[in-house]
Design an enzyme around this catalytic site. Structure first.
Site, PDB file in Angstrom:
ATOM      1  CB  SER A 103      24.616  78.936  58.340  1.00 25.31           C
ATOM      2  OG  SER A 103      25.682  78.063  58.058  1.00 25.31           O
ATOM      3  CD  GLU A 104      27.291  78.547  53.203  1.00 22.52           C
ATOM      4  OE1 GLU A 104      28.467  78.493  52.820  1.00 22.52           O
ATOM      5  OE2 GLU A 104      26.810  79.516  53.808  1.00 22.52           O
TER       6      GLU A 104
END
Length: 210
Positions: free
Chosen positions: A45-46
């Site tokens: 997940s960024e």
């Protein structure tokens, strides 16, 4: 029901050992299916997490564990936390094997619009533009038509583009399309769906390669 069909088909894109980023919306539902596959996958997940698990039960909720969509998640054994610079370094450095992203519109040449609708509140771009240019493969998952019954699979996108010619595969509740050399190809029909149904709900031009 349509989202379930899309998610079930999208899980087939994930292979053992892959590093995968799941976009906001329908893509996040893929995380719940990973344990059933019996393979080792690293969900990134960024916002700075590698090792996302399924959505938590009521007893498992931890407000400090969230995905890029600000939803609470669980983590898998060996999960790692890091800052945004490290996260985007992974994305921009080509270390993400597969990005499964949501879409508002996809064009027949593989253009993607998935981050904003003009004159509506937008939280931000997120990692969308980086993902479509940095991930090795882009799979878009979305419902085939909008709430007004209008096709989201178009000759040209009318919404602002996230990326031009970036989509490798599109999965909807009706069909699966591939994009090669600027051309759109119908490669699968979802169970119980006819070719005529796909044509009626698609304004884009495509080749039939069933």
């Amino acid at each position: 029901m349509s989202k379930h069909i899309i998610v079930q088909r999208a899980t087939k894109e994930v292979k053992d050992g892959m590093y995968v980023n799941l976009g906001i919306g329908i893509p996040t539902l893929v995380a719940n299916e990973m344990e059933k596959l019996g393979i080792e996958v690293f969900l990134q997940s960024e916002n700075g997490l590698l090792g996302i698990g399924a959505y938590p039960s009521v007893d498992e909720v931890d407000a400090d564990l969230i995905n890029a969509g600000k939803e609470t998640v669980t983590i898998t054994k060996g999960a790692t936390f890091f800052d945004s610079a490290e996260s985007f370094g992974m994305i921009r450095g080509g270390h993400i094997d597969l990005a499964i992203l949501g879409g508002m519109e996809v064009s027949q040449s593989g253009d993607l619009a998935n981050y904003m609708i003009p004159n509506k509140l937008v939280k931000g771009m997120g990692g969308a533009m980086d993902l479509v240019s940095g991930a090795k493969r882009i799979v878009v998952v979305m419902e085939h038509v909008n709430k007004h019954g209008q096709s989201k699979v178009k000759k040209q996108c009318e919404l602002p583009l996230t990326g031009k010619g970036v989509v490798n595969r599109l999965i909807t509740e009706l069909a699966v399309f591939d994009f090669e050399n600027g051309k759109m190809k119908l490669v699968e029909l979802q169970e119980g769906v006819s070719l005529e149904q796909v044509k009626q709900n698609t304004t884009a031009d495509f080749e039939v390669c069933l």
